[in-house]
Design an enzyme around this catalytic site. Structure first.
Site, short mmCIF file in Angstrom:
data_model
loop_
_atom_site.label_atom_id
_atom_site.label_comp_id
_atom_site.label_asym_id
_atom_site.label_seq_id
_atom_site.Cartn_x
_atom_site.Cartn_y
_atom_site.Cartn_z
N ASP A 1 46.30 -10.61 -40.60
CA ASP A 1 45.04 -9.96 -41.50
C ASP A 1 44.59 -8.93 -40.51
OD1 ASP A 1 43.05 -10.95 -43.70
OD2 ASP A 1 41.97 -10.37 -42.21
N LYS B 1 42.80 -20.16 -43.31
CA LYS B 1 42.44 -18.86 -42.71
C LYS B 1 42.21 -19.02 -41.13
CE LYS B 1 42.49 -14.42 -43.66
NZ LYS B 1 43.05 -13.82 -44.82
#
Ligand code: NDP
Ligand code: 2IT
Length: 450
Positions: A169, A129
């Site tokens: 995201d 991430k």
């Protein structure tokens, strides 16, 4: 807080000591470790080989300065992150978040969750991430472009189609992926599937935009069908957020016969008892990049309330939190339960606090945890990687069909694992165990070099 296993207790205590400030990361890690009690008890090899110590420690963390020039000619500086958490089953894979609340704890919690989520998809992708504390709100297209170019100038040294494949995201959609991709190509002189969520004209996959929201509803439909012999048909649905995940969850829930009556953003929520008009929402959010409160100026009979947390006071059968972490607390959970909610499925990552999850489970409400129910986005990203590798495009129906199968399979993997380890009906435990088993197996097979 106490674990039955002294091994898990020792690992968690060490983790909490080393990362005392990282409350989101510790929250995510605690939940997974707690679920693994029966697995650790039955497999002493996990302790002998230090699997739990290894899985909670990222393989690599990259933190970097992102300097860029705003429209006034002023130099701005943000902090960039990429956490490459676990590559046991495939290249690191996971989104990039641009939001002022981003810090190392947030990126580590998201990267940690991603390991198990990606494993659950059944596809060969590891966990990672990234993101930045850059705030895209109020920035011009040119400012977004310059930020993305600067961010990618450093990130490009650490990623690659077989190494680490970022995606979107919060705050990162098609526009940002385009700028990031353009800069990677410029720097590396390679046209490669290094990012997913790309535009359709340069290697993107049909149905990736819809995938997280659609997948959430496919998972929920399967859960309703198998655990309650029920479906979305005729149900009143409340969905928080009004971004990518919320919009396409609204679309699919409506197609499946549900009525979505509320959406929100960080400022407040709208309530439309007639069922939200999604064309109006898409126009405001996707085209104009406006605020959800503008909906009430365009749709008679709807109301707007300041403050996003109040959305959970609206009576509904199904609640789908699709905004951000810890947006649904114990008090909200109790209100939903008192109002007769039958199912809660997480579209956002870790939107329910641990107390809220416990309240739902104790009340016998169906509860679908994020790492299972929102895995449709990353699963479809992996399908985009497949298409890039074979240099072919699949039809919308082909991708959507695979997504439906994947989401049903994930539900059954969670349900089966929960049963196997004596926690029938607990999909939180089931998701954590089913996601963990494949990663642990791959780590054991590959030895202790990292
Ligand atoms: P978007 O940026 O498209 O939308 C985010 C939405 O959540 C906006 O409505 C935003 O409101 C709201 N929001 C963001 N931060 C906060 C906050 N701190 N408090 C209240 N509301 C907030 O993001 P996505 O829809 O892509 O992501 C939503 C969630 O889904 C995230 O948790 C993400 O990690 C998760 N997710 C996303 C996937 C994807 O493929 N995109 C895949 C799997 C999970 P505002 O405009 O006011 O900020
Ligand atoms: O949280 C997530 O799973 C995502 N933001 C999607 C990641 C991806 O690589 O598609």
């Amino acid at each position: 807080m106490a674990f039955k296993s002294s091994y898990l207790q020792r690992v968690y205590d060490g983790l909490a000591e080393r990362n005392a400030e990282q409350k989101e990361f510790l929250q995510a890690a605690y939940e997974v470790l707690e679920s693994l009690e029966p697995v650790v008890e039955q497999n002493p090899k996990l302790e002998e080989e230090g699997i739990i110590e290894r899985i909670v420690e990222p393989e690599r963390i990259i933190m970097f300065r992102v300097s860029w020039v705003d429209d006034a000619g002023k130099v701005q500086v943000n902090r960039g992150y990429r956490v490459q958490f676990n590559s046991a089953i495939g290249p690191y894979k996971g989104g990039l978040r641009l939001h002022p609340s981003v810090n190392l704890s947030v990126i580590k919690f998201l990267g940690f969750e991603q390991i198990f989520k990606n494993s659950l998809t059944g596809l060969p992708i590891g966990g990672g991430k990234g993101g930045s504390d850059f705030d895209p709100k109020g920035k011009s297209d040119r400012e977004i472009m310059r930020f993305c170019q600067s961010f990618m100038t450093e990130l490009s040294k650490h990623i690659g189609a077989d190494t680490d494949v970022p995606a979107g995201d919060i705050g990162v959609g098609g526009r940002e992926i385009g700028y990031l991709y353009g800069q990677y190509k410029r720097l590396r002189n390679e046209f490669t599937g290094v990012l997913t969520g790309k535009g359709l004209s340069y290697g993107g996959s049909l149905a990736r935009t819809e995938a997280t929201g659609y997948g959430l509803c496919y998972y929920t439909e399967e859960m309703l069908s198998c655990m309650k012999n029920d479906s979305f048909k005729g149900k009143t649905v409340v969905i928080s957020g009004s971004g990518n995940v919320a919009i396409y969850a609204t679309e699919k829930a409506t197609q499946l016969g549900g009525k979505v009556v509320a959406l929100s953003d960080s400022n407040g929520y709208i309530h439309d008892p007639n069922g939200v008009n999604l064309d109006v929402v898409k126009q405001i959010k996707e085209v104009e990049r406006g605020r959800i409160k503008e909906y009430v100026d365009r749709v008679p009979g709807s109301t707007y309330t300041e403050g996003c947390r109040g959305i959970w006071s609206i009576k509904c059968d199904i609640a789908l939190p699709c905004a951000t972490q810890n947006e649904l607390d114990e008090e909200s959970a109790k209100t939903l339960i008192a109002n007769g909610v039958m199912a809660v499925a997480e579209g956002a990552n870790m939107p329910s606090t641990p107390e809220a999850v416990a309240a739902f489970q104790n009340a016998g409400i169906l509860f679908a945890p994020a790492k299972a129910s929102n895995a449709g986005g990353v699963a479809t990203s992996a399908l985009e990687m497949s298409q890039n590798s074979e240099r072919l495009h699949w039809t919308f129906e082909e991708v959507d069909g695979k997504l439906q199968t994947i989401m049903k399979n994930i539900f059954h993997a969670c349900d089966d694992a929960a049963k196997k380890y004596g926690h029938e009906g607990n999909l939180v435990v089931g998701a954590n165990i089913a996601g963990f088993e494949k990663v642990a197996d791959a780590m054991l097979a590959q030895g202790v070099a990292y």
